[in-house]
Design a protein around this motif. Structure first.
Motif, PDB file in Angstrom:
ATOM      1  N   HIS A  41      42.204  40.054  52.552  1.00  0.00           N
ATOM      2  CA  HIS A  41      42.756  38.750  53.206  1.00  0.00           C
ATOM      3  C   HIS A  41      44.101  37.955  52.564  1.00  0.00           C
ATOM      4  CE1 HIS A  41      42.258  34.932  55.532  1.00  0.00           C
ATOM      5  NE2 HIS A  41      42.396  34.229  54.450  1.00  0.00           N
ATOM      6  N   TYR A  42      43.854  37.925  51.313  1.00  0.00           N
ATOM      7  CA  TYR A  42      45.238  37.220  50.680  1.00  0.00           C
ATOM      8  C   TYR A  42      46.228  38.177  50.424  1.00  0.00           C
ATOM      9  CZ  TYR A  42      41.857  33.197  50.325  1.00  0.00           C
ATOM     10  OH  TYR A  42      41.051  32.071  50.778  1.00  0.00           O
ATOM     11  N   GLU A  43      45.875  39.276  50.083  1.00  0.00           N
ATOM     12  CA  GLU A  43      47.110  40.322  49.636  1.00  0.00           C
ATOM     13  C   GLU A  43      47.965  40.424  50.981  1.00  0.00           C
ATOM     14  OE1 GLU A  43      45.281  43.765  47.929  1.00  0.00           O
ATOM     15  OE2 GLU A  43      44.821  44.321  49.716  1.00  0.00           O
ATOM     16  N   SER A  44      47.082  40.296  52.034  1.00  0.00           N
ATOM     17  CA  SER A  44      48.203  40.793  53.390  1.00  0.00           C
ATOM     18  C   SER A  44      49.204  39.564  53.643  1.00  0.00           C
ATOM     19  CB  SER A  44      47.019  41.122  54.318  1.00  0.00           C
ATOM     20  OG  SER A  44      46.269  39.962  54.764  1.00  0.00           O
ATOM     21  N   LEU A  45      48.911  38.310  53.115  1.00  0.00           N
ATOM     22  CA  LEU A  45      49.808  37.423  53.074  1.00  0.00           C
ATOM     23  C   LEU A  45      51.073  37.645  52.535  1.00  0.00           C
ATOM     24  CD1 LEU A  45      47.350  34.267  52.784  1.00  0.00           C
ATOM     25  CD2 LEU A  45      48.059  35.125  55.104  1.00  0.00           C
ATOM     26  N   LEU A  46      51.002  38.310  51.361  1.00  0.00           N
ATOM     27  CA  LEU A  46      52.482  38.713  50.891  1.00  0.00           C
ATOM     28  C   LEU A  46      53.439  39.769  51.782  1.00  0.00           C
ATOM     29  CD1 LEU A  46      50.686  37.910  48.559  1.00  0.00           C
ATOM     30  CD2 LEU A  46      51.427  39.268  47.085  1.00  0.00           C
ATOM     31  N   ASP A  47      54.555  39.169  51.751  1.00  0.00           N
ATOM     32  CA  ASP A  47      55.579  40.184  52.572  1.00  0.00           C
ATOM     33  C   ASP A  47      55.670  41.433  51.713  1.00  0.00           C
ATOM     34  OD1 ASP A  47      57.745  41.384  53.835  1.00  0.00           O
ATOM     35  OD2 ASP A  47      59.170  39.513  53.903  1.00  0.00           O
ATOM     36  N   PRO A  48      55.312  42.404  52.521  1.00  0.00           N
ATOM     37  CA  PRO A  48      55.437  43.906  52.018  1.00  0.00           C
ATOM     38  C   PRO A  48      56.946  44.587  51.825  1.00  0.00           C
ATOM     39  CG  PRO A  48      55.050  44.090  54.184  1.00  0.00           C
ATOM     40  CD  PRO A  48      54.933  42.738  54.033  1.00  0.00           C
ATOM     41  N   GLY A  49      57.873  43.681  52.327  1.00  0.00           N
ATOM     42  CA  GLY A  49      59.113  43.916  51.943  1.00  0.00           C
ATOM     43  C   GLY A  49      59.811  43.448  50.831  1.00  0.00           C
ATOM     44  N   GLU A  72      40.556  41.674  58.605  1.00  0.00           N
ATOM     45  CA  GLU A  72      40.956  40.991  57.308  1.00  0.00           C
ATOM     46  C   GLU A  72      42.254  41.038  57.292  1.00  0.00           C
ATOM     47  OE1 GLU A  72      38.887  39.282  55.693  1.00  0.00           O
ATOM     48  OE2 GLU A  72      36.964  40.032  56.781  1.00  0.00           O
ATOM     49  N   VAL A  73      43.098  41.742  57.936  1.00  0.00           N
ATOM     50  CA  VAL A  73      44.685  42.011  57.679  1.00  0.00           C
ATOM     51  C   VAL A  73      45.262  40.857  58.262  1.00  0.00           C
ATOM     52  CG1 VAL A  73      46.561  43.527  57.730  1.00  0.00           C
ATOM     53  CG2 VAL A  73      44.368  44.425  57.276  1.00  0.00           C
ATOM     54  N   ARG A  74      45.971  39.840  57.835  1.00  0.00           N
ATOM     55  CA  ARG A  74      46.812  38.738  58.077  1.00  0.00           C
ATOM     56  C   ARG A  74      48.124  39.158  58.402  1.00  0.00           C
ATOM     57  NH1 ARG A  74      43.537  36.246  60.380  1.00  0.00           N
ATOM     58  NH2 ARG A  74      42.544  38.161  60.307  1.00  0.00           N
ATOM     59  N   THR A  75      48.914  38.162  59.041  1.00  0.00           N
ATOM     60  CA  THR A  75      50.287  38.383  59.302  1.00  0.00           C
ATOM     61  C   THR A  75      50.982  38.006  57.731  1.00  0.00           C
ATOM     62  OG1 THR A  75      50.145  38.131  61.576  1.00  0.00           O
ATOM     63  CG2 THR A  75      52.396  37.786  60.747  1.00  0.00           C
ATOM     64  N   ILE A  88      32.119  40.582  49.678  1.00  0.00           N
ATOM     65  CA  ILE A  88      33.020  39.682  50.369  1.00  0.00           C
ATOM     66  C   ILE A  88      34.269  39.481  49.546  1.00  0.00           C
ATOM     67  CG2 ILE A  88      33.015  37.123  51.117  1.00  0.00           C
ATOM     68  CD1 ILE A  88      31.027  39.001  52.872  1.00  0.00           C
ATOM     69  N   GLU A  89      33.995  39.422  48.398  1.00  0.00           N
ATOM     70  CA  GLU A  89      35.321  39.134  47.704  1.00  0.00           C
ATOM     71  C   GLU A  89      36.428  40.163  47.798  1.00  0.00           C
ATOM     72  OE1 GLU A  89      35.536  36.246  46.331  1.00  0.00           O
ATOM     73  OE2 GLU A  89      33.524  35.629  46.088  1.00  0.00           O
ATOM     74  N   GLN A  90      35.732  41.448  48.047  1.00  0.00           N
ATOM     75  CA  GLN A  90      36.912  42.619  48.296  1.00  0.00           C
ATOM     76  C   GLN A  90      37.413  42.238  49.885  1.00  0.00           C
ATOM     77  OE1 GLN A  90      38.894  45.704  50.189  1.00  0.00           O
ATOM     78  NE2 GLN A  90      36.919  45.098  50.895  1.00  0.00           N
ATOM     79  N   GLU A 126      41.048  35.383  43.429  1.00  0.00           N
ATOM     80  CA  GLU A 126      40.059  36.275  44.033  1.00  0.00           C
ATOM     81  C   GLU A 126      40.000  37.426  43.769  1.00  0.00           C
ATOM     82  OE1 GLU A 126      38.050  35.151  46.589  1.00  0.00           O
ATOM     83  OE2 GLU A 126      38.553  33.151  46.485  1.00  0.00           O
ATOM     84  N   GLN A 127      40.974  38.255  43.266  1.00  0.00           N
ATOM     85  CA  GLN A 127      40.906  39.407  42.776  1.00  0.00           C
ATOM     86  C   GLN A 127      39.994  39.623  41.432  1.00  0.00           C
ATOM     87  OE1 GLN A 127      44.415  42.741  42.194  1.00  0.00           O
ATOM     88  NE2 GLN A 127      44.401  41.030  40.591  1.00  0.00           N
ATOM     89  N   GLN A 128      40.328  38.695  40.436  1.00  0.00           N
ATOM     90  CA  GLN A 128      39.497  38.711  39.357  1.00  0.00           C
ATOM     91  C   GLN A 128      37.887  38.298  39.582  1.00  0.00           C
ATOM     92  OE1 GLN A 128      40.496  39.610  36.440  1.00  0.00           O
ATOM     93  NE2 GLN A 128      38.447  38.977  35.374  1.00  0.00           N
ATOM     94  N   VAL A 129      37.578  37.459  40.576  1.00  0.00           N
ATOM     95  CA  VAL A 129      36.064  37.247  41.151  1.00  0.00           C
ATOM     96  C   VAL A 129      35.508  38.560  41.399  1.00  0.00           C
ATOM     97  CG1 VAL A 129      34.648  36.048  42.685  1.00  0.00           C
ATOM     98  CG2 VAL A 129      36.664  34.919  41.596  1.00  0.00           C
ATOM     99  N   MET A 130      36.413  39.463  42.122  1.00  0.00           N
ATOM    100  CA  MET A 130      35.914  40.614  42.793  1.00  0.00           C
ATOM    101  C   MET A 130      35.648  41.678  41.552  1.00  0.00           C
ATOM    102  SD  MET A 130      38.169  43.192  45.023  1.00  0.00           S
ATOM    103  CE  MET A 130      39.263  43.908  43.811  1.00  0.00           C
ATOM    104  N   PHE A 131      36.772  41.618  40.652  1.00  0.00           N
ATOM    105  CA  PHE A 131      36.476  42.784  39.613  1.00  0.00           C
ATOM    106  C   PHE A 131      35.201  42.091  38.653  1.00  0.00           C
ATOM    107  CE2 PHE A 131      41.362  43.242  39.150  1.00  0.00           C
ATOM    108  CZ  PHE A 131      41.118  44.630  39.894  1.00  0.00           C
TER     109      PHE A 131
END
Length: 404
Positions: free
Chosen positions: A238-246, A177-180, A231-233, A202-207
């Motif tokens: 999937h989507y949060e890993s798209l954000l640059d952690p820097g 699930e972890v993207r670049t 699945i929503e988790q 998607e986070q709100q759907v999960m909650f």
């Protein structure tokens, strides 16, 4: 071109509202434009993300003055979230609201995918939307079984209801699930807004599913919410890993506020209900002041101008809720068999995927398959809304055949 950085908005000291102002009249559950409901659900998720982000920021910030400023804006954001979420009618059932959530997931993600300039990020949204498309189909079948009503009254023909990538094969190993992530320095500013928007939704759907699933007495309903909430988790990962952690706290704060300005401005342009449109206008004026504060904090603590983070061209074109039937059918015909492996996509079931499937299913049908079987037993067929001709993948299969 509207540039929110050029506007001051309502002064912060004038933004606290009283109970009368917060006591908004909800939308009518029967006559409402489905996309008005979608805009409300979307902005609720955006405001919840803004609040959660600022809480996390405050827990990691040693500067007491900054913490005080965050606390004030967070209180205003909390009032905004209550107003937005309280626009939903109390008479709507959990399943009716769920169908609205899935309509948001389908048409919001499809719009973002169509407008995403980065091919890698575009693929990430195209992959995810086919799974939300299938969730809508599963919940629509549950809705008819539990409440004896049809999802057509919710989606109103704007979004089709039929199988997507089968939920049974959406359970993947967490590693996959972890993207670049995108690169914060070279990515198009639009891509930052797209990623944050879809993550928030998607986070709100999960909650929501995590909390409402146990409220049902029907075993199949409880089980389906449990499965799809997992699945929503996965989707949030999937989507949060798209954000640059820097990206540091200051630029993330700015991006959050800029994103809220973009979405309130977008929905103000297309809202069909004058009363709801007034809410979008008011909240936009509030967010403009929040953005100015975030820009000042960025300059003071990070030594950069806001244009270095979000660009100087002003807001991108407004995000629009609109039917995406042809686009989704194209994705169904070309990508339904995609899977994930590492940080890429493949078309075969690899060893790690098969291991995860065995751990979860162990020869048993998951709730997402059981709900379709039960619907066929009770009604003789599954529930679908196909407005543009037969399913592009299943046109040669008999109705009632397996979708696994």
């Amino acid at each position: 071109m509207f540039n929110p950085l050029d506007h001051k908005g309502i002064p912060l000291e004038s933004q606290i509202r009283n109970w009368r102002e917060l006591n908004v009249e909800p939308i009518g559950p029967e006559a409402v434009d489905p996309y008005t409901r979608c805009r409300i659900i979307t902005m609720n998720g955006i405001e919840v993300e803004a609040i959660n982000f600022q809480h996390q920021f405050a827990r990691n910030c040693p500067d007491q003055e900054v913490r005080r400023q965050l606390a004030y804006v967070r209180y205003v954001e909390s009032q905004q979230q209550r107003v937005v979420n309280w626009l939903l009618p109390g008479v709507a059932s959990v399943l009716e609201t769920t169908l609205g959530y899935e309509q948001v997931a389908v048409d919001l993600t499809a719009w973002v995918a169509r407008h995403e300039p980065d091919p890698y990020l575009k693929q990430a949204y195209e992959f995810g939307v086919l799974e939300d498309f299938d969730h809508l189909y599963r919940y629509a079948n549950l809705y008819e079984m539990v409440e004896r009503r049809k999802a057509e009254k919710i989606v109103n023909g704007l979004t089709e209801v039929m199988p997507g990538r089968p939920t049974i094969v959406e359970h993947r190993h967490p590693f996959d699930e972890v993207r670049t992530p995108y690169d914060r320095d070279s990515v198009d500013p639009r891509s930052k807004l797209h990623a944050l928007t879809i993550l928030s939704a998607e986070q709100q759907v999960m909650f929501y599913y995590m909390n409402v699933g146990p409220q049902y007495m029907e075993p199949i309903a409880r089980q389906l919410y449990q499965e799809i909430s997992l699945i929503e988790q996965e989707h949030v990962t999937h989507y949060e890993s798209l954000l640059d952690p820097g990206e540091n706290w200051w630029e993330r704060l700015l991006t959050h506020e800029y994103n809220e300005c973009w979405l309130y401005y977008s929905f103000l342009q297309q809202e069909s209900d004058p009363r709801i449109k007034a809410v979008w206008e008011l909240h936009l004026q509030m967010e403009l002041a929040h953005l100015q504060q975030a820009a000042d904090l960025l300059r003071r603590h990070d030594g950069r101008e806001p244009e270095e983070i979000v660009g100087s061209a002003g807001l991108p074109e407004p995000l629009t809720f609109e039917p995406n039937k042809d686009y989704l059918r194209h994705l169904l015909a070309t990508q339904i068999d995609l899977n994930k492996l590492g940080e890429g996509y493949v078309r075969e079931a690899h060893e790690r995927f098969e291991w995860m499937q065995q751990q979860l299913h162990d020869g048993q049908k998951p709730p997402s398959e059981q709900v379709i079987d039960l619907h066929r037993e009770r009604f003789g067929d599954e529930y679908r809304i196909e407005t543009e001709g037969p399913h592009p993948v299943e046109s040669l299969r008999p109705r009632g055949g397996s979708h696994a």
